[in-house]
Design a protein around this motif. Structure first.
Motif, PDB file in Angstrom:
ATOM      1  N   GLY A 279       4.311   0.786 -11.507  1.00 33.02           N
ATOM      2  CA  GLY A 279       3.807   2.296 -10.849  1.00 33.02           C
ATOM      3  C   GLY A 279       2.142   1.897  -9.926  1.00 33.02           C
ATOM      4  O   GLY A 279       2.593   3.324  -9.309  1.00 33.02           O
ATOM      5  N   HIS A 280       1.696   1.418  -9.947  1.00 36.19           N
ATOM      6  CA  HIS A 280      -0.415   2.055  -9.498  1.00 36.19           C
ATOM      7  C   HIS A 280      -0.386   0.930  -9.280  1.00 36.19           C
ATOM      8  O   HIS A 280       0.471  -0.473  -9.742  1.00 36.19           O
ATOM      9  CB  HIS A 280      -0.958   2.513 -10.950  1.00 36.19           C
ATOM     10  CG  HIS A 280       0.025   3.579 -11.703  1.00 36.19           C
ATOM     11  ND1 HIS A 280      -0.615   5.317 -11.081  1.00 36.19           N
ATOM     12  CD2 HIS A 280       0.319   3.876 -12.751  1.00 36.19           C
ATOM     13  CE1 HIS A 280      -0.038   5.511 -11.758  1.00 36.19           C
ATOM     14  NE2 HIS A 280       0.771   4.968 -13.141  1.00 36.19           N
ATOM     15  N   PHE A 281      -1.130   0.673  -8.091  1.00 40.73           N
ATOM     16  CA  PHE A 281      -1.403  -0.596  -7.052  1.00 40.73           C
ATOM     17  C   PHE A 281      -2.532  -0.375  -6.464  1.00 40.73           C
ATOM     18  O   PHE A 281      -2.360   0.989  -6.311  1.00 40.73           O
ATOM     19  CB  PHE A 281      -0.553  -1.067  -6.286  1.00 40.73           C
ATOM     20  CG  PHE A 281       0.263  -0.193  -5.305  1.00 40.73           C
ATOM     21  CD1 PHE A 281      -0.469  -0.569  -4.573  1.00 40.73           C
ATOM     22  CD2 PHE A 281       1.061  -0.313  -5.904  1.00 40.73           C
ATOM     23  CE1 PHE A 281       0.341   0.330  -3.694  1.00 40.73           C
ATOM     24  CE2 PHE A 281       1.314   0.716  -4.821  1.00 40.73           C
ATOM     25  CZ  PHE A 281       1.144   1.072  -3.975  1.00 40.73           C
ATOM     26  N   ASP A 282      -3.717  -1.429  -6.018  1.00 43.91           N
ATOM     27  CA  ASP A 282      -4.540  -1.118  -5.545  1.00 43.91           C
ATOM     28  C   ASP A 282      -4.434  -1.501  -3.365  1.00 43.91           C
ATOM     29  O   ASP A 282      -4.327  -2.672  -3.477  1.00 43.91           O
ATOM     30  CB  ASP A 282      -5.719  -1.704  -5.711  1.00 43.91           C
ATOM     31  CG  ASP A 282      -7.290  -1.236  -4.784  1.00 43.91           C
ATOM     32  OD1 ASP A 282      -6.600  -1.550  -3.521  1.00 43.91           O
ATOM     33  OD2 ASP A 282      -8.267  -0.764  -4.593  1.00 43.91           O
ATOM     34  N   ALA A 283      -3.935  -0.434  -2.404  1.00 43.88           N
ATOM     35  CA  ALA A 283      -3.088  -1.499  -1.466  1.00 43.88           C
ATOM     36  C   ALA A 283      -4.615  -2.206  -1.052  1.00 43.88           C
ATOM     37  O   ALA A 283      -3.809  -3.090  -0.154  1.00 43.88           O
ATOM     38  CB  ALA A 283      -3.074   0.099  -0.549  1.00 43.88           C
ATOM     39  N   GLU A 284      -5.942  -1.940  -1.058  1.00 40.80           N
ATOM     40  CA  GLU A 284      -6.710  -2.368   0.297  1.00 40.80           C
ATOM     41  C   GLU A 284      -6.867  -3.920  -0.884  1.00 40.80           C
ATOM     42  O   GLU A 284      -6.853  -5.605  -0.448  1.00 40.80           O
ATOM     43  CB  GLU A 284      -8.291  -2.274  -0.024  1.00 40.80           C
ATOM     44  CG  GLU A 284      -9.293  -2.628   0.431  1.00 40.80           C
ATOM     45  CD  GLU A 284     -10.360  -2.337   1.267  1.00 40.80           C
ATOM     46  OE1 GLU A 284     -11.379  -2.974   1.194  1.00 40.80           O
ATOM     47  OE2 GLU A 284     -10.460  -1.040   0.321  1.00 40.80           O
ATOM     48  N   GLU A 285      -6.784  -4.210  -1.907  1.00 33.39           N
ATOM     49  CA  GLU A 285      -6.919  -5.720  -3.272  1.00 33.39           C
ATOM     50  C   GLU A 285      -5.541  -6.382  -2.886  1.00 33.39           C
ATOM     51  O   GLU A 285      -5.188  -7.869  -2.685  1.00 33.39           O
ATOM     52  CB  GLU A 285      -6.959  -5.188  -4.238  1.00 33.39           C
ATOM     53  CG  GLU A 285      -6.814  -6.671  -5.362  1.00 33.39           C
ATOM     54  CD  GLU A 285      -6.847  -6.297  -6.953  1.00 33.39           C
ATOM     55  OE1 GLU A 285      -6.536  -6.806  -7.829  1.00 33.39           O
ATOM     56  OE2 GLU A 285      -8.146  -4.946  -7.268  1.00 33.39           O
ATOM     57  N   LEU A 286      -4.455  -5.119  -2.549  1.00 33.23           N
ATOM     58  CA  LEU A 286      -3.165  -6.639  -2.110  1.00 33.23           C
ATOM     59  C   LEU A 286      -2.809  -6.497  -0.337  1.00 33.23           C
ATOM     60  O   LEU A 286      -2.785  -8.162  -0.542  1.00 33.23           O
ATOM     61  CB  LEU A 286      -1.883  -5.135  -2.218  1.00 33.23           C
ATOM     62  CG  LEU A 286      -1.362  -5.447  -4.189  1.00 33.23           C
ATOM     63  CD1 LEU A 286      -0.007  -4.296  -4.230  1.00 33.23           C
ATOM     64  CD2 LEU A 286      -0.785  -6.705  -5.081  1.00 33.23           C
ATOM     65  N   TRP A 287      -3.090  -6.348   0.183  1.00 34.78           N
ATOM     66  CA  TRP A 287      -3.273  -5.945   1.323  1.00 34.78           C
ATOM     67  C   TRP A 287      -3.940  -7.563   1.592  1.00 34.78           C
ATOM     68  O   TRP A 287      -3.790  -8.524   2.786  1.00 34.78           O
ATOM     69  CB  TRP A 287      -3.700  -5.519   2.316  1.00 34.78           C
ATOM     70  CG  TRP A 287      -2.920  -4.628   2.592  1.00 34.78           C
ATOM     71  CD1 TRP A 287      -1.715  -4.001   2.106  1.00 34.78           C
ATOM     72  CD2 TRP A 287      -2.084  -4.269   4.032  1.00 34.78           C
ATOM     73  NE1 TRP A 287      -0.824  -2.716   2.604  1.00 34.78           N
ATOM     74  CE2 TRP A 287      -0.744  -3.115   3.639  1.00 34.78           C
ATOM     75  CE3 TRP A 287      -2.600  -4.344   5.697  1.00 34.78           C
ATOM     76  CZ2 TRP A 287      -0.537  -2.783   4.926  1.00 34.78           C
ATOM     77  CZ3 TRP A 287      -1.367  -3.887   6.756  1.00 34.78           C
ATOM     78  CH2 TRP A 287      -0.431  -3.893   6.275  1.00 34.78           C
ATOM     79  N   ALA A 288      -5.968  -7.465   1.054  1.00 35.59           N
ATOM     80  CA  ALA A 288      -6.414  -8.625   0.934  1.00 35.59           C
ATOM     81  C   ALA A 288      -5.612 -10.298   1.167  1.00 35.59           C
ATOM     82  O   ALA A 288      -6.711 -11.347   1.034  1.00 35.59           O
ATOM     83  CB  ALA A 288      -7.664  -8.247   0.605  1.00 35.59           C
ATOM     84  N   LYS A 289      -4.381  -9.865   0.107  1.00 37.18           N
ATOM     85  CA  LYS A 289      -3.934 -11.499  -0.387  1.00 37.18           C
ATOM     86  C   LYS A 289      -3.699 -12.566   0.797  1.00 37.18           C
ATOM     87  O   LYS A 289      -3.027 -13.689   0.604  1.00 37.18           O
ATOM     88  CB  LYS A 289      -3.180 -11.186  -1.966  1.00 37.18           C
ATOM     89  CG  LYS A 289      -3.805 -10.697  -2.988  1.00 37.18           C
ATOM     90  CD  LYS A 289      -2.829 -11.142  -4.030  1.00 37.18           C
ATOM     91  CE  LYS A 289      -3.788 -10.188  -5.307  1.00 37.18           C
ATOM     92  NZ  LYS A 289      -4.808 -10.342  -5.524  1.00 37.18           N
ATOM     93  N   GLU A 290      -3.073 -11.200   1.636  1.00 37.68           N
ATOM     94  CA  GLU A 290      -2.196 -11.231   2.877  1.00 37.68           C
ATOM     95  C   GLU A 290      -2.661 -11.771   3.926  1.00 37.68           C
ATOM     96  O   GLU A 290      -2.380 -11.863   5.544  1.00 37.68           O
ATOM     97  CB  GLU A 290      -0.850 -11.298   3.012  1.00 37.68           C
ATOM     98  CG  GLU A 290      -0.035 -11.141   2.044  1.00 37.68           C
ATOM     99  CD  GLU A 290       0.131 -12.673   1.649  1.00 37.68           C
ATOM    100  OE1 GLU A 290      -0.551 -13.964   2.470  1.00 37.68           O
ATOM    101  OE2 GLU A 290       0.711 -13.682   0.593  1.00 37.68           O
TER     102      GLU A 290
END
Length: 466
Positions: A279-290
């Motif tokens: 339920g909690h995430f860092d959008a920038e960290e995840l977007w940086a994977k793709e």
């Protein structure tokens, strides 16, 4: 590894599997306002444009609370009867639809389980069928099973028997559910497939909405009915409605903004990389994977992406999938998105008719006539004048559309409003440009008063708008 065409998931939620939907669902406040689970009141009718996530929301709600459920949609159109010629009052339609929905719920659930609740529902179905047989020709005995003729139920002389059947049905259904520990759920999606011809008879929708409200009011927290309606069909009803005030409090609109679209892709990246965000995430960290955005901020890059999404989540997933294929195994950047915009824009313009053609047939051609080579920005009054000069005053164009109801009785101002409703134009405000996916309803006068009206960036490449 090169990305597939569905790397970020299916744009169509009806294809996704249940566990994907639960993991990827972007929670908004509407979930907490729907009449569901232990709530005995709340929103019961969800309106949204095609691609805005109505099916995703329906399937997500199904996964909560383990209800006895009965789905009606394009693939489960059990009640399919042409309603285009039914012109009775919405009160009579309400009673008829309530009877049909309750009967089918009792029938389907009664046949699907051996629980005590299911046995009681099966008895309720049999008892109500016996009552409905007292209405001449209402029950078709020439086909297997039980088929109830809707046209016979709405006849004025059927009202007393029908009302009695509805009263007894709701009493029996609620009694069967109340001791089971599970609530019941009737969920209606793709209403134009469930009730063929409703797009030619928008007032029939008023009767369906009133039936849903009646079932919910009397079912309390034991029985819930949710209806999901395309915005164009809702608009056609709203413009001809007679009893809208009786049900307006149970209707709400499905909206998306920039932040929710960013969250949508972040959740799908987390799913792709098997990251449990709890339920909690860092959008920038995840977007940086793709994705890669160089010296930009993520928010600026993400705005560059979300600006092309006129329909919300479906567009966002489609855009990212296309850009992902273009990028192959590389991180996705602006150049990859720019490379696919021409084809993406062609699909957007050509897809207007599949999205809105039930209510506005031929709208994609109309958009091309009016906006090809037009300015990207204009005033609200200039938009109305553009429609006048390129459609209403052009004999060939006028002849092409004059037999279509949405055009035949409309003014240039009304057609400007239609262009906003289908997402082709939006208006500029201090907080940015607003389109129908964020603010579904705006008055014609308000739209015309805007100093800056913009053609949506998603349509500009196809329409040769710079």
């Amino acid at each position: 590894m090169a990305r597939s065409e569905i790397y970020f998931g299916h744009p169509d939620a009806s294809i996704s599997v249940d566990e994907e939907l639960a993991a990827q669902h972007v929670f908004r406040d509407i979930e907490n306002r729907l009449k569901w689970d232990k709530r005995d009141s709340g929103i019961q009718v969800v309106v949204g444009i095609k691609g805005s996530g109505k099916t995703d929301l329906r399937r997500y709600m199904e996964s909560r609370g383990n209800p006895y459920k009965f789905n009606l949609d394009g693939e489960h159109a059990y009640l399919a009867q042409d309603v285009s010629g039914i012109e009775e009052t919405s009160g009579r339609i309400k009673n008829a639809i309530a009877a049909l929905l309750l009967q089918e719920f009792a029938h389907r659930v009664g046949d699907s389980s051996k629980s005590n609740a299911a046995k009681a529902l099966a008895k309720a179905f049999e008892a109500s069928t016996s009552v409905l047989k007292r209405i001449p020709n209402a029950v078709d005995l020439q086909v297997p099973g039980v088929t109830v003729r809707l046209g016979e139920l709405v006849r004025p002389d059927a009202t007393p028997i029908l009302q009695g059947a509805v009263n007894q049905l709701i009493t029996d259904v609620v009694k069967a559910l109340s001791g089971s520990g599970r609530h019941g759920a009737i969920l209606i999606d793709d209403v134009e497939d469930v009730f063929p011809g409703i797009d030619h008879n928008p007032l029939f929708l008023e009767g369906v909405v009133r039936a849903v409200a009646e079932i919910n009011n009397r079912g309390r927290n034991n029985l819930h009915a949710l209806l999901f309606v395309k915005h164009g069909l809702w608009r056609a009803w709203f413009e001809t409605q007679k009893e809208y005030d009786k049900v307006s409090h149970v209707i709400d609109f499905l909206t998306w903004d920039h932040a929710s679209l960013v969250s949508l892709i972040a959740k799908r990246i987390a799913r792709r990389h098997e990251i449990d965000d709890h339920g909690h995430f860092d959008a920038e960290e995840l977007w940086a994977k793709e994705f890669t955005w160089g010296d930009e901020r993520l928010d600026d890059f993400a705005h560059y992406c979300t600006q092309y999404c006129s329909s919300g989540p479906r567009d966002m997933i489609k855009l990212c999938n296309l850009a992902g294929v273009e990028a192959g195994s590389d991180l996705i950047g602006r150049s990859h998105i720019e490379a696919i915009l021409g084809g993406y824009s062609d699909e957007k313009v050509n897809g207007l008719n599949s999205d809105f053609g039930d209510t506005y047939p031929g709208v994609n051609g109309f958009v091309t006539h009016v906006f090809h080579g037009a300015p990207a920005r204009m005033t609200g009054n200039d938009l109305a004048q553009l429609i006048n000069e390129r459609a209403l005053l052009v004999p060939d164009v006028h002849r092409q559309y004059r037999d279509k109801r949405w055009y035949a009785y409309a003014t240039k101002e009304g057609l400007a409003k239609t262009m906003y409703q289908v997402g082709v134009v939006g208006f500029e405000s201090p907080s940015g440009v607003t389109y129908a996916i964020e603010k579904p309803n705006i008055s014609t006068a308000d739209l015309l008063s805007k100093n800056v009206v913009c053609v949506h960036p998603a349509f500009r490449p196809n329409l040769s708008i710079i």
